[in-house]
Design a protein around this motif. Structure first.
Motif, PDB file in Angstrom:
ATOM      1  N   VAL A 116       9.692   1.666   7.389  1.00  0.00           N
ATOM      2  CA  VAL A 116      10.872   1.060   8.006  1.00  0.00           C
ATOM      3  C   VAL A 116      12.101   1.238   7.107  1.00  0.00           C
ATOM      4  CG1 VAL A 116      11.891  -1.112   8.790  1.00  0.00           C
ATOM      5  CG2 VAL A 116       9.524  -0.570   9.372  1.00  0.00           C
ATOM      6  N   THR A 117      11.911   1.091   5.802  1.00  0.00           N
ATOM      7  CA  THR A 117      13.029   1.258   4.867  1.00  0.00           C
ATOM      8  C   THR A 117      13.539   2.692   4.883  1.00  0.00           C
ATOM      9  OG1 THR A 117      12.123  -0.484   3.436  1.00  0.00           O
ATOM     10  CG2 THR A 117      13.795   0.938   2.473  1.00  0.00           C
ATOM     11  N   ARG A 118      12.625   3.646   4.889  1.00  0.00           N
ATOM     12  CA  ARG A 118      13.026   5.052   4.919  1.00  0.00           C
ATOM     13  C   ARG A 118      13.695   5.436   6.234  1.00  0.00           C
ATOM     14  NH1 ARG A 118       7.990   8.321   2.038  1.00  0.00           N
ATOM     15  NH2 ARG A 118       8.468   7.707  -0.121  1.00  0.00           N
ATOM     16  N   ARG A 119      13.402   4.684   7.288  1.00  0.00           N
ATOM     17  CA  ARG A 119      14.017   4.973   8.585  1.00  0.00           C
ATOM     18  C   ARG A 119      15.377   4.284   8.736  1.00  0.00           C
ATOM     19  NH1 ARG A 119      10.122   6.340  13.021  1.00  0.00           N
ATOM     20  NH2 ARG A 119       8.289   7.201  11.989  1.00  0.00           N
ATOM     21  N   GLY A 120      15.866   3.690   7.665  1.00  0.00           N
ATOM     22  CA  GLY A 120      17.212   3.124   7.699  1.00  0.00           C
ATOM     23  C   GLY A 120      17.289   1.622   7.579  1.00  0.00           C
ATOM     24  N   GLY A 121      16.150   0.927   7.563  1.00  0.00           N
ATOM     25  CA  GLY A 121      16.149  -0.528   7.419  1.00  0.00           C
ATOM     26  C   GLY A 121      16.254  -0.917   5.958  1.00  0.00           C
ATOM     27  N   LYS A 122      17.459  -0.904   5.415  1.00  0.00           N
ATOM     28  CA  LYS A 122      17.658  -1.050   3.979  1.00  0.00           C
ATOM     29  C   LYS A 122      17.738  -2.495   3.498  1.00  0.00           C
ATOM     30  CE  LYS A 122      17.849   3.372   3.000  1.00  0.00           C
ATOM     31  NZ  LYS A 122      16.819   4.016   2.156  1.00  0.00           N
ATOM     32  N   SER A 123      18.099  -3.428   4.389  1.00  0.00           N
ATOM     33  CA  SER A 123      18.184  -4.837   3.974  1.00  0.00           C
ATOM     34  C   SER A 123      17.170  -5.667   4.762  1.00  0.00           C
ATOM     35  CB  SER A 123      19.596  -5.376   4.173  1.00  0.00           C
ATOM     36  OG  SER A 123      19.988  -5.314   5.533  1.00  0.00           O
ATOM     37  N   TRP A 124      16.455  -6.549   4.048  1.00  0.00           N
ATOM     38  CA  TRP A 124      15.338  -7.297   4.622  1.00  0.00           C
ATOM     39  C   TRP A 124      15.507  -8.798   4.400  1.00  0.00           C
ATOM     40  CZ3 TRP A 124      10.184  -5.381   6.146  1.00  0.00           C
ATOM     41  CH2 TRP A 124      10.130  -3.983   6.261  1.00  0.00           C
ATOM     42  N   TYR A 125      14.921  -9.562   5.332  1.00  0.00           N
ATOM     43  CA  TYR A 125      14.756 -11.004   5.170  1.00  0.00           C
ATOM     44  C   TYR A 125      13.341 -11.334   5.635  1.00  0.00           C
ATOM     45  CZ  TYR A 125      15.828 -15.996   5.195  1.00  0.00           C
ATOM     46  OH  TYR A 125      15.839 -17.349   4.923  1.00  0.00           O
ATOM     47  N   PHE A 126      12.611 -12.099   4.818  1.00  0.00           N
ATOM     48  CA  PHE A 126      11.202 -12.374   5.115  1.00  0.00           C
ATOM     49  C   PHE A 126      10.997 -13.761   5.716  1.00  0.00           C
ATOM     50  CE2 PHE A 126      10.625  -8.969   2.023  1.00  0.00           C
ATOM     51  CZ  PHE A 126       9.614  -8.235   2.617  1.00  0.00           C
ATOM     52  N   VAL A 127      10.165 -13.825   6.747  1.00  0.00           N
ATOM     53  CA  VAL A 127       9.596 -15.068   7.260  1.00  0.00           C
ATOM     54  C   VAL A 127       8.129 -15.028   6.858  1.00  0.00           C
ATOM     55  CG1 VAL A 127       9.087 -16.460   9.295  1.00  0.00           C
ATOM     56  CG2 VAL A 127      11.231 -15.174   9.171  1.00  0.00           C
ATOM     57  N   THR A 128       7.752 -15.899   5.928  1.00  0.00           N
ATOM     58  CA  THR A 128       6.497 -15.740   5.189  1.00  0.00           C
ATOM     59  C   THR A 128       5.585 -16.953   5.332  1.00  0.00           C
ATOM     60  OG1 THR A 128       7.620 -14.340   3.556  1.00  0.00           O
ATOM     61  CG2 THR A 128       5.540 -15.345   2.879  1.00  0.00           C
ATOM     62  N   ALA A 129       4.316 -16.702   5.596  1.00  0.00           N
ATOM     63  CA  ALA A 129       3.314 -17.774   5.619  1.00  0.00           C
ATOM     64  C   ALA A 129       3.126 -18.304   4.200  1.00  0.00           C
ATOM     65  CB  ALA A 129       1.995 -17.252   6.164  1.00  0.00           C
ATOM     66  N   ASP A 130       3.172 -19.619   4.062  1.00  0.00           N
ATOM     67  CA  ASP A 130       3.158 -20.240   2.734  1.00  0.00           C
ATOM     68  C   ASP A 130       1.730 -20.459   2.228  1.00  0.00           C
ATOM     69  OD1 ASP A 130       4.023 -21.370   0.407  1.00  0.00           O
ATOM     70  OD2 ASP A 130       4.571 -23.304   1.278  1.00  0.00           O
ATOM     71  N   TYR A 131       1.035 -19.362   2.007  1.00  0.00           N
ATOM     72  CA  TYR A 131      -0.270 -19.401   1.341  1.00  0.00           C
ATOM     73  C   TYR A 131      -0.540 -18.009   0.801  1.00  0.00           C
ATOM     74  CZ  TYR A 131      -2.758 -17.259   5.345  1.00  0.00           C
ATOM     75  OH  TYR A 131      -3.196 -16.415   6.333  1.00  0.00           O
ATOM     76  N   ALA A 132      -1.728 -17.784   0.244  1.00  0.00           N
ATOM     77  CA  ALA A 132      -1.987 -16.585  -0.558  1.00  0.00           C
ATOM     78  C   ALA A 132      -1.660 -15.290   0.173  1.00  0.00           C
ATOM     79  CB  ALA A 132      -3.448 -16.575  -1.021  1.00  0.00           C
TER      80      ALA A 132
ATOM     81  N   GLY B 258       0.476 -14.616   2.782  1.00  0.00           N
ATOM     82  CA  GLY B 258       1.894 -14.382   3.014  1.00  0.00           C
ATOM     83  C   GLY B 258       2.659 -14.079   1.747  1.00  0.00           C
ATOM     84  N   THR B 259       2.429 -14.879   0.705  1.00  0.00           N
ATOM     85  CA  THR B 259       3.184 -14.689  -0.528  1.00  0.00           C
ATOM     86  C   THR B 259       2.867 -13.345  -1.184  1.00  0.00           C
ATOM     87  OG1 THR B 259       1.494 -15.960  -1.728  1.00  0.00           O
ATOM     88  CG2 THR B 259       3.433 -17.154  -0.965  1.00  0.00           C
ATOM     89  N   GLN B 260       1.598 -12.935  -1.152  1.00  0.00           N
ATOM     90  CA  GLN B 260       1.245 -11.638  -1.735  1.00  0.00           C
ATOM     91  C   GLN B 260       1.788 -10.491  -0.892  1.00  0.00           C
ATOM     92  OE1 GLN B 260      -0.646 -11.451  -4.787  1.00  0.00           O
ATOM     93  NE2 GLN B 260       0.373  -9.466  -4.684  1.00  0.00           N
ATOM     94  N   LEU B 261       1.762 -10.648   0.429  1.00  0.00           N
ATOM     95  CA  LEU B 261       2.293  -9.621   1.320  1.00  0.00           C
ATOM     96  C   LEU B 261       3.792  -9.435   1.089  1.00  0.00           C
ATOM     97  CD1 LEU B 261       1.318  -7.739   3.547  1.00  0.00           C
ATOM     98  CD2 LEU B 261       1.776  -9.530   5.206  1.00  0.00           C
ATOM     99  N   GLU B 262       4.512 -10.542   0.933  1.00  0.00           N
ATOM    100  CA  GLU B 262       5.943 -10.442   0.643  1.00  0.00           C
ATOM    101  C   GLU B 262       6.185  -9.814  -0.720  1.00  0.00           C
ATOM    102  OE1 GLU B 262       9.710 -13.294  -0.464  1.00  0.00           O
ATOM    103  OE2 GLU B 262       8.258 -14.087   0.996  1.00  0.00           O
TER     104      GLU B 262
ATOM    105  N   ASP C  95       3.045 -12.757   7.912  1.00  0.00           N
ATOM    106  CA  ASP C  95       2.017 -13.695   8.345  1.00  0.00           C
ATOM    107  C   ASP C  95       1.067 -12.943   9.260  1.00  0.00           C
ATOM    108  OD1 ASP C  95       3.682 -13.444  10.554  1.00  0.00           O
ATOM    109  OD2 ASP C  95       4.531 -15.454  10.342  1.00  0.00           O
ATOM    110  N   ALA C  96       0.170 -13.647   9.919  1.00  0.00           N
ATOM    111  CA  ALA C  96      -0.841 -12.948  10.708  1.00  0.00           C
ATOM    112  C   ALA C  96      -1.402 -13.852  11.790  1.00  0.00           C
ATOM    113  CB  ALA C  96      -1.978 -12.464   9.791  1.00  0.00           C
ATOM    114  N   GLY C  97      -2.181 -13.227  12.680  1.00  0.00           N
ATOM    115  CA  GLY C  97      -2.899 -13.972  13.707  1.00  0.00           C
ATOM    116  C   GLY C  97      -1.977 -14.743  14.635  1.00  0.00           C
ATOM    117  N   GLY C  98      -2.340 -15.993  14.909  1.00  0.00           N
ATOM    118  CA  GLY C  98      -1.573 -16.820  15.827  1.00  0.00           C
ATOM    119  C   GLY C  98      -0.144 -17.051  15.372  1.00  0.00           C
ATOM    120  N   ASP C  99       0.069 -17.139  14.049  1.00  0.00           N
ATOM    121  CA  ASP C  99       1.428 -17.305  13.535  1.00  0.00           C
ATOM    122  C   ASP C  99       2.297 -16.099  13.886  1.00  0.00           C
ATOM    123  OD1 ASP C  99       1.145 -19.821  12.408  1.00  0.00           O
ATOM    124  OD2 ASP C  99       0.469 -19.045  10.484  1.00  0.00           O
ATOM    125  N   LEU C 100       1.750 -14.910  13.688  1.00  0.00           N
ATOM    126  CA  LEU C 100       2.506 -13.693  13.997  1.00  0.00           C
ATOM    127  C   LEU C 100       2.839 -13.612  15.487  1.00  0.00           C
ATOM    128  CD1 LEU C 100       3.545 -10.817  13.112  1.00  0.00           C
ATOM    129  CD2 LEU C 100       1.310  -9.995  13.857  1.00  0.00           C
TER     130      LEU C 100
END
Length: 411
Positions: free
Chosen positions: A167-183, A185-189, A235-240
């Motif tokens: 996504v970054t290489r396709r032009g998405g240079k600035s990001w904002y994360f919505v992150t699950a607050d456990y192991a 999500g935080t590691q994925l971010e 995040d993942a599953g139902g949250d996603l």
């Protein structure tokens, strides 16, 4: 009369116990002194990740056992399962009971990174094997690595190398994360941040939400207000699924932002529908329609479950199969010995070609970059993805020297 009745009940109970003892004495396994080799599928059977792992992982493990012949080292193979309820204390207690009281030889799946880290510690202490098919955190082959732990299917680093880099290489240079607050999500971010910055992008900020959130509106409004080009859903599953649904309601994409799902399963797309998910870029270790072998196995899986197989399901099958092959080759059920044998043997099955398990426990295999089809592009049931790129395992997964695994010898 009550005394006579109680006496009769004692006789019946005693007779029933005697009959049970007689059956055990006459059963082939007991007669030959052959306790079963128990494989424990510890998964989410009732919550956020039930479609991605859950009962499908149990079916996949049983398919692997059946295809292997049902016995190893002359002993029957038994698959047991339990629901960890996405609670670390529950998952850890189940793992301890399995290993200490029920003589389970290997624990498989565990689609929750926090629980997987706890299970890794428990199996390490007891010299038993853990095959993480459902967990994502790359810590399992980093500082938390184990000589009896193998991270089988995917991890947060590889997902970031696929989705975040693309996504970054396709032009998405600035990001904002919505992150699950456990192991997870935080590691994925964290892993995604590194990839984005290395690709020339930047992260403007992030917000964290509890697992099982019922409303993502405030988090999505913060993401919209950031002005970032890309909203990364860590995040993942139902949250996603809920986050993507509410993002559509808020018009996130229509306002000019790109949505990137950093851990997306095909079951999530099935639940969302192509109309809501079309265009989403994601990474996966498995897709049912890649080749004749993946289609053949998936057809069998769908016939049993009426569900689309995820990479966790396919990975569970592969992990159990490789474990049984290694046990047979090592001629023992000793955990450290079998784990070492698994590392020596190449992995070849319908989803992996010439895979290898490194000393840190990471199975190195190719990762596929996919894009979700538009409804008009889909030609049938579960026809959801188009292949954009196959990333070689050596490029997808973290270099061995960079993980800080204590098992890795320093040069």
């Amino acid at each position: 009369m009550p005394v006579a009745l109680a006496h009769a009940r004692r006789l019946l109970k005693g007779g029933s116990l005697a009959l049970t003892g007689l059956w055990l004495a006459l059963s082939p396994a007991a007669a030959q002194g052959e306790p079963p080799v128990k494989i424990g599928v510890l998964t989410d059977l009732s919550s956020l990740y039930a479609d991605n792992g859950g009962s499908g992982s149990v079916v996949a493990a049983r398919m692997a056992v059946e295809d292997f012949g049902g016995r190893v080292l002359g002993r029957p193979i038994e698959v047991v399962s339990a629901d960890h309820q996405n609670k670390t204390d529950v998952g850890a207690a189940l793992a301890r009971r399995w290993l200490d009281a029920d003589d389970v030889k290997v624990i498989v799946d565990v689609p929750n990174s926090a629980i997987a880290l706890a299970v890794q510690d428990i199996t390490r202490e007891r010299g038993r094997i853990f095959l993480a098919s459902g967990a994502a955190t790359s810590r399992l082959t980093g500082d938390a690595c184990s000589p009896t732990g193998i991270h089988w299917t995917y991890d947060t680093y590889a997902l970031a190398q696929g989705t975040a880099r693309a996504v970054t290489r396709r032009g998405g240079k600035s990001w904002y994360f919505v992150t699950a607050d456990y192991a997870l999500g935080t590691q994925l971010e964290e892993d995604s941040r590194r990839v984005i910055q290395a690709a020339g992008g930047r992260v403007l900020g992030s917000v964290r939400h509890p697992i099982g959130s019922a409303d993502f509106s405030s988090y999505l409004l913060q993401a919209q207000g950031s002005g970032a080009q890309v909203v990364g859903l860590a995040d993942a599953g139902g949250d996603l699924i809920l986050a993507l649904k509410q993002a559509a309601e808020f018009g996130v994409v229509q306002s000019g932002q790109t949505l990137a799902g950093l851990l997306v399963f095909i079951a999530d797309i099935h639940g969302l529908g192509l109309a809501a998910a079309q265009g989403l870029i994601l990474s996966t270790a498995f897709y049912w329609d890649l080749n004749d072998e993946t289609r053949a196995w998936s057809q069998r899986f769908v016939a049993r479950t009426n569900k689309v197989p995820t990479m966790i399901h396919a990975g569970t099958y592969g992990a159990v199969t490789h474990y049984l092959k290694a046990m047979a080759a090592a001629n023992t059920d000793d955990g450290p010995t079998v784990a070492a044998q698994m590392r020596r043997m190449p992995v070849n099955d319908f989803m992996t070609r010439d895979g290898r398990i490194r000393e840190d426990g990471r199975l190195v295999r190719d990762i596929h970059l996919m894009q979700v089809k538009a409804p008009s592009e889909s030609k049938g049931r579960f026809d959801y993805y188009k292949l954009l790129e196959t990333i070689p395992g050596e490029d997808a997964f973290r270099p061995l020297s960079a993980g800080n695994c204590p098992l890795v010898k320093r040069g």
